[in-house]
Design an enzyme around this catalytic site. Structure first.
Site, PDB file in Angstrom:
ATOM      1  N   GLU A 127      14.253   9.617   2.831  1.00  0.00           N
ATOM      2  CA  GLU A 127      13.664   8.769   3.855  1.00  0.00           C
ATOM      3  C   GLU A 127      14.750   7.828   4.397  1.00  0.00           C
ATOM      4  O   GLU A 127      15.500   7.277   3.610  1.00  0.00           O
ATOM      5  CB  GLU A 127      12.521   7.919   3.293  1.00  0.00           C
ATOM      6  CG  GLU A 127      11.797   7.159   4.402  1.00  0.00           C
ATOM      7  CD  GLU A 127      10.592   6.344   3.896  1.00  0.00           C
ATOM      8  OE1 GLU A 127      10.355   6.287   2.679  1.00  0.00           O
ATOM      9  OE2 GLU A 127       9.914   5.772   4.750  1.00  0.00           O
ATOM     10  N   GLY A 267      14.346  -0.495  -3.039  1.00  0.00           N
ATOM     11  CA  GLY A 267      13.649  -0.680  -4.312  1.00  0.00           C
ATOM     12  C   GLY A 267      13.302   0.625  -4.999  1.00  0.00           C
ATOM     13  O   GLY A 267      13.615   0.820  -6.177  1.00  0.00           O
ATOM     14  N   ALA A 268      12.659   1.524  -4.279  1.00  0.00           N
ATOM     15  CA  ALA A 268      12.241   2.784  -4.868  1.00  0.00           C
ATOM     16  C   ALA A 268      11.745   3.712  -3.775  1.00  0.00           C
ATOM     17  O   ALA A 268      11.573   3.284  -2.628  1.00  0.00           O
ATOM     18  CB  ALA A 268      11.128   2.560  -5.887  1.00  0.00           C
ATOM     19  N   MET A 269      11.507   4.972  -4.150  1.00  0.00           N
ATOM     20  CA  MET A 269      11.125   5.966  -3.145  1.00  0.00           C
ATOM     21  C   MET A 269      10.046   6.903  -3.692  1.00  0.00           C
ATOM     22  O   MET A 269      10.157   7.412  -4.800  1.00  0.00           O
ATOM     23  CB  MET A 269      12.385   6.751  -2.728  1.00  0.00           C
ATOM     24  CG  MET A 269      12.119   7.799  -1.680  1.00  0.00           C
ATOM     25  SD  MET A 269      11.498   7.065  -0.130  1.00  0.00           S
ATOM     26  CE  MET A 269      10.436   8.372   0.424  1.00  0.00           C
ATOM     27  N   ASN A 271       8.936   9.956  -3.328  1.00  0.00           N
ATOM     28  CA  ASN A 271       8.982  11.424  -3.257  1.00  0.00           C
ATOM     29  C   ASN A 271       7.847  12.058  -4.056  1.00  0.00           C
ATOM     30  O   ASN A 271       7.559  11.652  -5.170  1.00  0.00           O
ATOM     31  CB  ASN A 271      10.315  11.918  -3.822  1.00  0.00           C
ATOM     32  CG  ASN A 271      11.466  11.067  -3.373  1.00  0.00           C
ATOM     33  OD1 ASN A 271      11.721  10.971  -2.190  1.00  0.00           O
ATOM     34  ND2 ASN A 271      12.120  10.399  -4.301  1.00  0.00           N
ATOM     35  N   HIS A 303       3.281   0.380  -6.139  1.00  0.00           N
ATOM     36  CA  HIS A 303       3.518   0.689  -4.724  1.00  0.00           C
ATOM     37  C   HIS A 303       3.853   2.175  -4.543  1.00  0.00           C
ATOM     38  O   HIS A 303       3.239   2.867  -3.732  1.00  0.00           O
ATOM     39  CB  HIS A 303       4.658  -0.192  -4.204  1.00  0.00           C
ATOM     40  CG  HIS A 303       5.020   0.042  -2.768  1.00  0.00           C
ATOM     41  ND1 HIS A 303       4.473  -0.692  -1.746  1.00  0.00           N
ATOM     42  CD2 HIS A 303       5.854   0.935  -2.183  1.00  0.00           C
ATOM     43  CE1 HIS A 303       4.962  -0.260  -0.598  1.00  0.00           C
ATOM     44  NE2 HIS A 303       5.811   0.729  -0.837  1.00  0.00           N
ATOM     45  N   GLU A 304       4.820   2.650  -5.303  1.00  0.00           N
ATOM     46  CA  GLU A 304       5.235   4.051  -5.134  1.00  0.00           C
ATOM     47  C   GLU A 304       4.111   4.996  -5.549  1.00  0.00           C
ATOM     48  O   GLU A 304       3.888   6.024  -4.921  1.00  0.00           O
ATOM     49  CB  GLU A 304       6.516   4.356  -5.915  1.00  0.00           C
ATOM     50  CG  GLU A 304       7.685   3.408  -5.629  1.00  0.00           C
ATOM     51  CD  GLU A 304       7.996   3.207  -4.153  1.00  0.00           C
ATOM     52  OE1 GLU A 304       7.730   4.110  -3.351  1.00  0.00           O
ATOM     53  OE2 GLU A 304       8.496   2.110  -3.804  1.00  0.00           O
ATOM     54  N   HIS A 307       1.568   5.262  -2.829  1.00  0.00           N
ATOM     55  CA  HIS A 307       2.023   6.074  -1.698  1.00  0.00           C
ATOM     56  C   HIS A 307       1.533   7.515  -1.805  1.00  0.00           C
ATOM     57  O   HIS A 307       1.471   8.219  -0.798  1.00  0.00           O
ATOM     58  CB  HIS A 307       3.553   6.095  -1.626  1.00  0.00           C
ATOM     59  CG  HIS A 307       4.148   5.062  -0.715  1.00  0.00           C
ATOM     60  ND1 HIS A 307       3.659   4.799   0.546  1.00  0.00           N
ATOM     61  CD2 HIS A 307       5.225   4.239  -0.869  1.00  0.00           C
ATOM     62  CE1 HIS A 307       4.418   3.855   1.124  1.00  0.00           C
ATOM     63  NE2 HIS A 307       5.369   3.496   0.281  1.00  0.00           N
ATOM     64  N   GLU A 326       3.443   1.948   5.050  1.00  0.00           N
ATOM     65  CA  GLU A 326       3.996   0.796   4.321  1.00  0.00           C
ATOM     66  C   GLU A 326       3.041  -0.400   4.316  1.00  0.00           C
ATOM     67  O   GLU A 326       2.842  -1.041   3.290  1.00  0.00           O
ATOM     68  CB  GLU A 326       5.374   0.413   4.869  1.00  0.00           C
ATOM     69  CG  GLU A 326       6.439   1.505   4.676  1.00  0.00           C
ATOM     70  CD  GLU A 326       6.606   1.954   3.221  1.00  0.00           C
ATOM     71  OE1 GLU A 326       6.132   1.264   2.294  1.00  0.00           O
ATOM     72  OE2 GLU A 326       7.219   3.032   3.015  1.00  0.00           O
TER      73      GLU A 326
HETATM   74  N1  TRP Z   1       9.515   4.308   1.372  1.00  0.00           N
HETATM   75  C1  TRP Z   1      10.171   3.465   0.426  1.00  0.00           C
HETATM   76  C2  TRP Z   1       9.134   2.467  -0.071  1.00  0.00           C
HETATM   77  O1  TRP Z   1       8.680   1.626   0.638  1.00  0.00           O
HETATM   78  C3  TRP Z   1      11.311   2.693   0.939  1.00  0.00           C
HETATM   79  C4  TRP Z   1      12.477   3.384   1.514  1.00  0.00           C
HETATM   80  C5  TRP Z   1      12.690   3.730   2.781  1.00  0.00           C
HETATM   81  C6  TRP Z   1      13.690   3.619   0.873  1.00  0.00           C
HETATM   82  N2  TRP Z   1      13.969   4.172   2.976  1.00  0.00           N
HETATM   83  C7  TRP Z   1      14.593   4.094   1.822  1.00  0.00           C
HETATM   84  C8  TRP Z   1      14.096   3.458  -0.416  1.00  0.00           C
HETATM   85  C9  TRP Z   1      15.913   4.361   1.504  1.00  0.00           C
HETATM   86  C10 TRP Z   1      15.404   3.743  -0.730  1.00  0.00           C
HETATM   87  C11 TRP Z   1      16.308   4.169   0.213  1.00  0.00           C
HETATM   88  O2  TRP Z   1       8.697   2.545  -1.158  1.00  0.00           O
HETATM   89 ZN    ZN Z   2       6.625   1.878   0.554  1.00  0.00          ZN
END
Ligand code: TRP
Ligand code: ZN
Length: 886
Positions: A127, A267-269, A271, A303-304, A307, A326
Site C-alpha cells: 500500500e 505503524g502496520a499494514m 495485508n 486496527h489492522e 481492516h 481508514e
Molecule cells: N493501511 C495502513 C494502516 O492504516 C497504513 C499504511 C499505508 C502503511 N501505507 C503504508 C503502512 C505504508 C506502512 C507503510 O493500517
Molecule cells: Zn488503517
C-alpha cells in the site's frame, strides 16, 4: 525520482478499469540481491468499461523485464512498449493469460516500498502503490483477484516463507532451497499482497469464532523477541471477540498471522491474513514498554485486525476513497480501546491528537478534504485529515443515528458491499437507507476542508424560565476552496444548575430537533444545519451553565463566552469527563495566553484553587485527574495565536508549571505518595491511571524545585519499577541538566543497548529536551553508532522528535533548526521519500510565525524545492504546496 513536472491525479478523472484480472499466480525465487518474479495473470476485458484503443497498460517501476508472453507465446519488443513506469501491450484479445518475468533488488531498496530487506528478512509493503515494484500489474484497488503464490528460498536463511491466505504444499528442492505454496481464497486488490521470508520465531495461539470455527493465531518475530509478544496476542484475541459482539464481524480464514519487522515506514499494514507490523506495535515487556506503548499496541493490533472487514473484504474504489477504510477502521479501533479502558480518557487522547495535528493541517497549505480531489503522490495523503477527521465524520454519523440504527447501517454496508471496491458515498448511502434519514447536507463533511468554527451564545430569561442558545457556524477558506457551505453537525449539550445537577432538557417545539446518542444522561444532541440556528429550552428554574460539545460530538472549534468561574465550575462538576477536561484546557489556555501577553504577571489564585480541587478529587479516576491537570502543549498554544510567539509560549508554560509545583507542593507530594505501587507491573486502566497521575505529580514537583523532588525523581529512576516510571524520571532529570541527567542517560543506555525500541526512547528524550544545547546534542547523536538514516524508527526518534516534539528548540530564532531539517530532508529523500516528505511537513505552517522565522523557513523550503530535478514526487508536492503563492 521525478524528472518532468509531476502531474496531479484527479478524482474527476476516475474511470473503471478497462481490464480485470481474475487470477494471479506468482512465483518468487527469493534472494536479497536479486529476486526473480514470474507472474501469470488471467486477464479479461471489463464489460462495464468503455473500450479504449485495444492496448493494455500495466504499472511497473524499478523492474527489470526478462520476458513477456501472451497465451503462451513470447512477445517480441516490437509488440510492447516499456518505460520507467509502465509496460504497454499494443494489441490484446478479450481474455488471455499474460506471463511476465522480472527481477528486482530487495537489498538495495531503501524506500521500504515493494519487496525489501529488513535485517535478515525479506518483506513487502504494497500500500498504496508498491506492488508495481514487484511485478507488472494493474496497481489500483478496484482490480481484485485471487492469488496463488509460490515462494522459493534458501532453507537456512529463510526457513519461514509466508504469504496471504492458506498454506499449501511445501517441498525441499534438494539444493539447499525449499518451496512453499500459499493460496488466498478471497479476491483482493494488490495493495493487500504480502510475503515474508526469514528466520523467525513464532508464538502461537487459538481462537474460536462466535460460530465455532477455529482460527490459528501466529505472531512471528525475530527469535530473541519471543518474550515480547504476549500483550499483542491478548490484544488480538480481545479485538476479535469485540468485533463479533459490537459489529457482528467474524474472521474468515483458518489462519491469522502477524509479523514484526524493524524497518517500516508506518505503524502496520493489514495485508490479508498476513499483517506486517512495525516492531513498535508488537513488542512489549513490562520493563521495556511504557503504558503508552502498551495502549498503542492494543490499538494498532485491533486496527489492522478490523481492516479485515473494513478495508479488505470491502475495499476502496480508488485512493481518493482512502478514508472509507481508514476513517471507519480508526473509529472501530477507538471504540475498542474505549471499551478496554476508560472511554473518557480515550476520547481525551484522541481529541488532543486531533486538535494538535488535524486542526493544524486544516489551517495550513496542505489542508484537504476527508475525500481529497487531487494528489501528486498518494503517500502524502495518509494524513490526520483522512484518518482522524475521517473518524470524526463516521462518529458523527453514529451519533446522529444512535447505536441501534448505526448498527443496522453497518450491517447493511457489510452485506451490500462484501467483495467490492466502493466509495465513501456508498457508505453514507447505507447510513441513509438503514435510518431513513437524509444525509445530503452531511456529505459536505467529505468534500469540504477546513475546521468549522461555532460561536455559541446563551440567554436566560428569568421571567419565563427559558434559555435560548444561538449557534453560528463558519468555516474559513482553505487553499482552492474559498467558499464554504454550512455543515450538518450533531452538537451534544447538557445544562447544569448551580449545584452541578443536570437540568432536564426540554426544547420548546418551535425550533430545532434532537436525537439520542451514547452520551452521559442529561445530554441531548442538537442538530445544527443552517449558518445560524436557535434552540430554546423551557422549564428552567435558574440560569444554567451550558456544557457544550460533550464528548466532542463534532470536529469543530467552539467559542462560548464563559467566565473563569464557569470554567472552574465545569472543570469540577461536569458529569461528562471529557467536558471537564475540555473546560480545564480552555481555562489553562486562557491563563497561559495571558501570561504570554503579560510576562511578569502571575496566574490568579482561583486557578491554583481549581487545580488543587481537581488534584484531590478522589471520586474521579486517577487517569482522568491526570488528563485534567495536563497543560495544553506548546504547539497547540501556538495555534491559538495570531502570530506565534515561540519563546513567550515556552516561557509562560514553564513558568506556570513551576507555579503549580510551588503552590500545590504538599498536595502533590501526598498524591505522589498515594500512587505508590507494590506489586509487579500490570497494564490495566487502573494502574496505568495511577502511574499517569504519579508522573504528573512528579513533573510538577520537579518544576517547583527543591531537593525533595529531586530525590523522589532519582529514586523513581533507580527503582525501575516500570518503563513508564523510568521514562518520566529520565525526562525530568535530562531537562534539569547537570550531572544527574548525564548519569541517568549513561546508565539507561548501558542497560538497554540491545533493545532497539528502548534505544529509540533514549534518542527521543535527548532530542526533545528543553535544554538550550539540544540541537548540538542531536548533531552528536547522528554520529552515534546506533543511529541510521535507513531505519525510519530511528529517524523519527531523533530527527522527527526534534522537529515536531521540541518547538522551542526547532524554531530557534537563528534558523539553525530549519537548516538542520532541510539538510536531513535532502539527505533522506533519495533513500526514503515517504519519510523525507513527512519530516518536511514540520515547516509547512511557516506563515504563522514572525517575519524573521518566516524568511528563514521560506529560504529552507526553497532550497529543498530547488533540488526539484532530483526530488521525489513526495517531497516535491510538500515543498511546492508550502511555497504556493510566494
Ligand atoms: N493501511 C495502513 C494502516 O492504516 C497504513 C499504511 C499505508 C502503511 N501505507 C503504508 C503502512 C505504508 C506502512 C507503510 O493500517
Ligand atoms: Zn488503517
Amino acid at each position: 525520482m521525478y524528472r518532468d513536472a509531476p502531474h496531479p491525479i484527479r478524482l474527476e478523472d476516475y474511470r473503471p478499469p478497462e481490464f480485470l484480472i481474475d487470477r494471479v499466480d506468482l512465483n518468487f525465487d527469493l534472494d536479497p540481491d536479486l529476486t526473480r518474479v514470474a507472474a501469470s495473470l488471467q486477464v479479461r476485458r471489463n464489460p462495464a468499461a468503455t473500450r479504449g484503443d485495444g492496448s493494455l497498460t500495466l504499472h511497473g517501476e524499478q523492474l527489470e523485464l526478462d520476458g513477456v508472453s501472451l497465451d503462451g507465446y513470447p512477445l517480441t519488443p516490437a509488440e510492447y512498449r516499456l518505460d520507467a513506469e509502465s509496460l504497454t501491450l499494443l494489441r490484446v484479445p478479450d481474455s488471455f493469460l499474460l506471463q511476465t518475468w522480472v527481477h528486482i533488488h530487495p537489498a538495495s531498496n531503501t524506500a521500504l516500498e515493494g519487496l525489501y530487506q529488513s535485517g535478515g528478512m525479506l518483506c513487502t509493503q504494497c500500500e498504496a502503490e508498491g506492488f508495481r515494484r514487484i511485478t507488472y500489474f494493474l496497481d489500483r484497488p478496484d482490480v481484485m483477484a485471487r492469488y496463488a503464490v509460490t515462494l522459493v528460498g534458501d532453507k537456512a536463511r529463510f526457513p519461514v516463507l509466508l504469504s496471504n491466505g492458506n498454506p499449501g504444499e511445501s517441498r525441499d528442492l534438494g539444493d539447499g532451497r525449499h518451496e512453499i505454496r500459499w493460496e488466498d481464497p478471497f479476491p483482493k486488490p494488490c495493495y493487500l499482497f504480502a510475503l515474508i521470508a526469514g528466520d523467525l520465531g513464532l508464538v502461537e495461539d487459538q481462537y474460536t469464532t462466535a460460530s465455532g470455527r477455529p482460527v490459528g493465531l501466529r505472531i512471528y518475530v525475530e527469535p530473541h523477541n519471543l518474550d515480547q509478544c504476549a500483550h499483542a496476542m491478548v490484544s488480538l484475541k480481545r479485538a476479535m471477540r469485540w468485533d463479533e459482539e459490537r459489529f457482528g464481524r467474524e474472521y474468515d480464514l483458518a489462519l491469522y498471522m502477524i509479523v514484526a519487522v524493524s524497518h517500516f515506514n508506518m505503524g502496520a499494514m493489514e495485508n490479508k491474513g498476513l499483517n506486517v507490523f512495525n516492531d513498535k506495535y508488537v513488542l512489549a515487556r513490562p520493563d521495556t514498554a511504557t503504558d503508552q506503548d502498551f495502549a498503542g499496541i492494543e490499538g494498532v493490533i485491533a486496527h489492522e485486525y478490523f481492516h479485515n472487514w473494513t478495508g479488505n473484504r470491502i475495499t476502496c474504489r480508488d485512493w481518493f476513497q482512502l478514508s472509507l477504510k481508514e476513517g471507519f477502521t480508526v473509529y472501530r479501533d477507538q471504540e475498542f480501546s474505549a471499551a478496554m479502558g476508560s472511554s473518557a480518557v480515550k476520547r481525551i487522547h484522541d481529541v488532543r491528537g486531533l486538535r494538535a495535528h488535524q486542526f493544524a493541517e486544516d489551517a495550513g497549505p496542505l489542508a484537504h478534504p476527508v475525500r481529497p480531489t487531487a494528489y501528486i503522490e498518494i503517500n502524502n495523503f495518509y494524513t490526520s485529515t483522512v484518518y482522524e477527521k475521517g473518524t470524526e465524520v463516521v462518529r458523527m454519523q453514529a451519533n446522529l443515528l444512535g447505536p441501534a440504527l448505526f448498527r443496522k447501517a453497518t450491517d447493511l454496508y457489510f452485506a451490500r458491499y462484501d467483495g467490492q471496491a466502493v466509495t465513501t458515498d456508498d457508505f453514507v448511502t447505507c447510513m441513509e437507507d438503514a435510518s431513513g434519514r437524509d444525509l445530503t447536507q452531511f456529505r459536505r463533511w467529505y468534500e469540504q476542508a477546513g475546521t468549522p468554527q461555532l460561536w455559541v451564545k446563551g440567554e436566560y430569561d428569568g421571567a419565563d424560565g427559558s434559555y435560548r442558545l444561538s449557534v453560528r457556524q463558519f468555516t474559513p477558506a482553505t487553499p482552492g476552496q474559498q467558499q464554504k457551505r454550512p455543515l450538518h453537525l450533531p452538537l451534544a449539550i447538557g445544562l447544569l444548575d448551580a449545584g452541578g445537577q443536570e437540568l432536564a432538557l426540554r426544547l420548546s417545539d418551535e425550533v430545532g430537533d434532537a436525537c439520542e446518542a451514547p452520551l452521559p444522561p442529561g445530554t441531548r444532541v442538537l442538530e445544527v444545519r443552517a449558518a445560524v440556528e436557535h434552540f430554546r429550552f423551557v422549564g428552567l428554574p435558574e440560569r444554567p451553565v451550558p456544557s457544550l460539545l460533550r464528548g466532542f460530538s463534532a470536529p469543530v472549534k467552539l467559542h462560548f463566552d464563559y467566565s473563569d468561574q464557569d470554567l472552574e465550575f465545569l472543570m469540577a462538576r461536569d458529569t461528562d469527563g471529557f467536558a471537564r477536561w475540555d473546560a480545564a484546557q480552555t481555562l489553562m489556555q486562557r491563563v497561559l495566553l495571558r501570561l504570554v501577553a503579560e510576562p511578569g504577571s502571575d496566574a490568579p489564585s482561583a486557578f491554583f484553587g481549581a487545580c488543587r480541587l481537581a488534584l484531590l478529587d478522589t471520586d474521579v479516576a486517577a487517569a482522568l485527574r491526570a488528563e485534567v491537570l495536563t497543560l495544553p502543549g506548546e504547539s497547540y498554544l501556538a495555534d491559538q495565536m495570531r502570530v506565534v510567539d515561540v519563546d513567550g509560549i515556552h516561557r509562560a508554560r514553564e513558568f506556570l508549571r513551576r507555579r503549580i509545583g510551588e503552590e500545590l507542593r504538599d498536595d502533590l507530594m501526598a498524591v505522589y505518595a498515594a500512587q505508590a505501587e507494590t506489586g509487579p507491573y500490570a497494564f490495566n486502566p487502573e494502574s496505568a491511571g495511577r502511574r499517569a497521575l504519579k508522573g504528573l505529580a512528579l513533573a510538577y514537583l520537579m518544576a517547583g524545585g527543591g531537593e525533595e523532588a529531586l530525590t523522589r525523581c532519582r529514586d523513581q529512576f533507580a527503582a525501575a519499577h516500570s518503563m513508564t516510571d523510568v521514562m518520566v524520571a529520565l525526562r525530568l532529570l535530562v531537562d534539569r541538566g547537570g550531572p544527574a541527567g548525564e548519569a541517568a542517560l549513561v546508565e539507561f543506555y548501558r542497560r538497554w543497548s540491545t533493545e532497539p525500541l528502548v534505544i529509540d526512547k533514549w534518542f527521543s528524550i535527548q532530542a526533545t529536551s528543553i535544554r538550550a544545547d539540544t540541537l548540538e546534542q542531536v548533531f552528536h547523536l547522528m554520529d552515534h553508532p546506533d543511529f541510521s538514516l535507513r531505519n525510519p524508527n530511528r529517524v523519527r526518534s531523533l530527527i522527527g522528535a526534534f522537529c515536531t516534539g521540541n518547538p522551542v528548540r526547532f524554531h530557534a530564532a537563528d534558523g539553525a533548526g530549519y537548516r538542520f531539517l532541510a539538510d536531513r530532508v535532502l539527505e533522506l529523500d533519495p533513500l526514503n521519500p515517504q519519510i523525507a516528505s513527512r519530516l518536511l511537513k514540520s515547516m509547512i505552517r511557516w506563515r504563522r510565525f514572525d517575519q524573521g522565522r518566516q524568511e528563514l523557513m521560506r529560504a529552507q523550503l526553497a532550497r529543498v524545492l530547488d533540488a526539484a530535478a532530483l526530488l521525489s514526487k513526495d517531497a516535491y508536492e510538500v515543498a511546492s504546496k508550502a511555497l504556493e503563492g510566494t
